[in-house]
Design an enzyme around this catalytic site. Structure first.
Site: not given
Length: 380
Positions: A356, A264, A354
């Site tokens: 994660e 990001c 993202h």
């Protein structure tokens, strides 16, 4: 931001956009006033992760899903120690949460943390307005903060803009800390915290990585003091054009040839480190359903996003940079925005989204494995 928490559910509230559009509803969470950048998120789940994501600092989040709060709030799904959004906008808040993990209602949590919100407005109309006009400054006012619309508009127009905002140091840790590897330790990673989410070091720890999380002010010397096998640059809020320190640190890492991974904001920092520009998107990407193609494999992933800025890099050619050849590795299929970069002559890559994501899709979790392979290759 000024707040109180009494009688919020029955208190009238007003949302005022900087272009003069006004929405009227009821207070949700704390009563008072707040300012920020109005953005919308398309996720139908994972609101707790959204609220506690430091990348949402100084943003007022509009939820496009009409019914929000039905799983309440628990103590396990926090991505940081607090809620970071400046304000929260929902159409139809749940009256009673329904989840065995819930400890309190979303309304109660917002009020307890002083987050001013509004409910009962047409969030579809608001979202369409932001798509057409772009993300813009906004104010939410309730209780004694409500005044004449023209007076409220003047206050919104005095609020700071997101473009030019340098916010990473406001959300990052002030002291280094370590997230130990789960099971056998295989690698050490220095993670520069620009607004890191808690799930990120956890995903690395699951792969045998001991993660040393460093403040946004960390120097190149601080990074290499932990003797890292790899270096990670996290997500975070604000305008990447202001992040000169992080860019300088990343260039120091690239010069040494240490395996590098950015997510990001970290992707935007890599773009700047390589000599590319960045720019503000009209309304950004926020939600957990964005289609991205990994050009290195041709695979299309459904991904979680939260970014209002993007890297300005050529999509159809390999670029020469001070650190060797670079190319766009990932692209958003909705609008061709750059979603990833990789160097071809050094072990470094990044993605704009993202991988994660806890509540969102896990299609991109393989990127942590790709980081591990870079470190394995460097060690070999």
């Amino acid at each position: 931001m000024t707040t109180s928490t009494r009688g919020a559910a029955k208190t009238p509230a007003v949302l005022v956009l900087e272009d003069g559009r006004v929405f009227r509803g009821r207070a949700y969470g704390a009563v008072g006033e707040t300012f920020g950048e109005a953005v919308f998120s398309t996720g139908m789940t994972g609101y707790q992760e959204t609220l506690t994501d430091p990348s949402y600092h100084r943003q007022v989040v509009v939820m496009t899903a009409p019914h929000v709060g039905n799983t309440g709030v628990n103590d396990e799904d926090m991505e940081s120690k607090r809620i970071w959004v400046s304000g929260y906008v929902v159409r139809d808040p749940a009256r009673v949460p329904s989840s065995w993990r819930s400890r309190r209602t979303l309304d109660e949590e917002l009020a307890a943390q002083g987050v001013v919100g509004i409910s009962g407005i047409d969030t579809r109309a608001l979202t369409r307005h932001l798509r057409e006009r772009g993300a813009m400054r906004v104010g939410i006012f309730s209780g004694d903060a409500v005044q004449d619309d023209s007076a409220l508009l003047a206050r919104v127009q005095e609020a700071p803009q997101m473009k030019g905002a340098n916010l990473s140091a406001e959300v990052a840790t002030t002291e280094p800390y370590v997230v130990p590897a789960i099971g056998e330790k295989k690698f050490t990673v220095a993670a520069v915290d620009l607004g890191i989410k808690g799930m990120t070091p956890h995903r690395m720890a699951e792969r045998g990585i001991e993660v040393h999380v460093l403040p946004a002010t960390a120097t190149v010397e601080d990074v290499y003091a932990v003797n890292p096998d790899g270096v990670f640059f996290s997500n975070g809020p604000g305008d990447p054009a202001t992040a000169d320190h992080a860019v300088s640190v990343m260039q120091g890492v690239l010069e040494r040839g240490t395996p590098l991974f950015g997510i990001c904001f970290g992707n935007q920092i890599l773009g700047r480190a390589l000599g590319f520009g960045t720019y503000k998107l009209k309304y950004g990407h926020r939600g957990i359903n964005q289609p991205v193609q990994d050009r290195t494999t041709g695979k299309v992933e459904v991904t979680a996003h939260n970014h209002g800025f993007a890297v300005d890099a050529p999509l159809e050619k390999v670029s020469e940079t001070p650190f060797g050849r670079a190319e766009v590795s990932h692209v958003c299929l909705n609008d061709n925005v750059v979603e990833g970069l990789q160097l071809l002559d050094r072990p470094a890559f990044s993605v704009q989204y993202h991988p994660e994501a806890a509540a969102g899709p896990h299609d991109a979790a393989y990127l942590f494995d790709r980081f591990v392979k870079l470190m394995e290759g460097q060690r070999a």
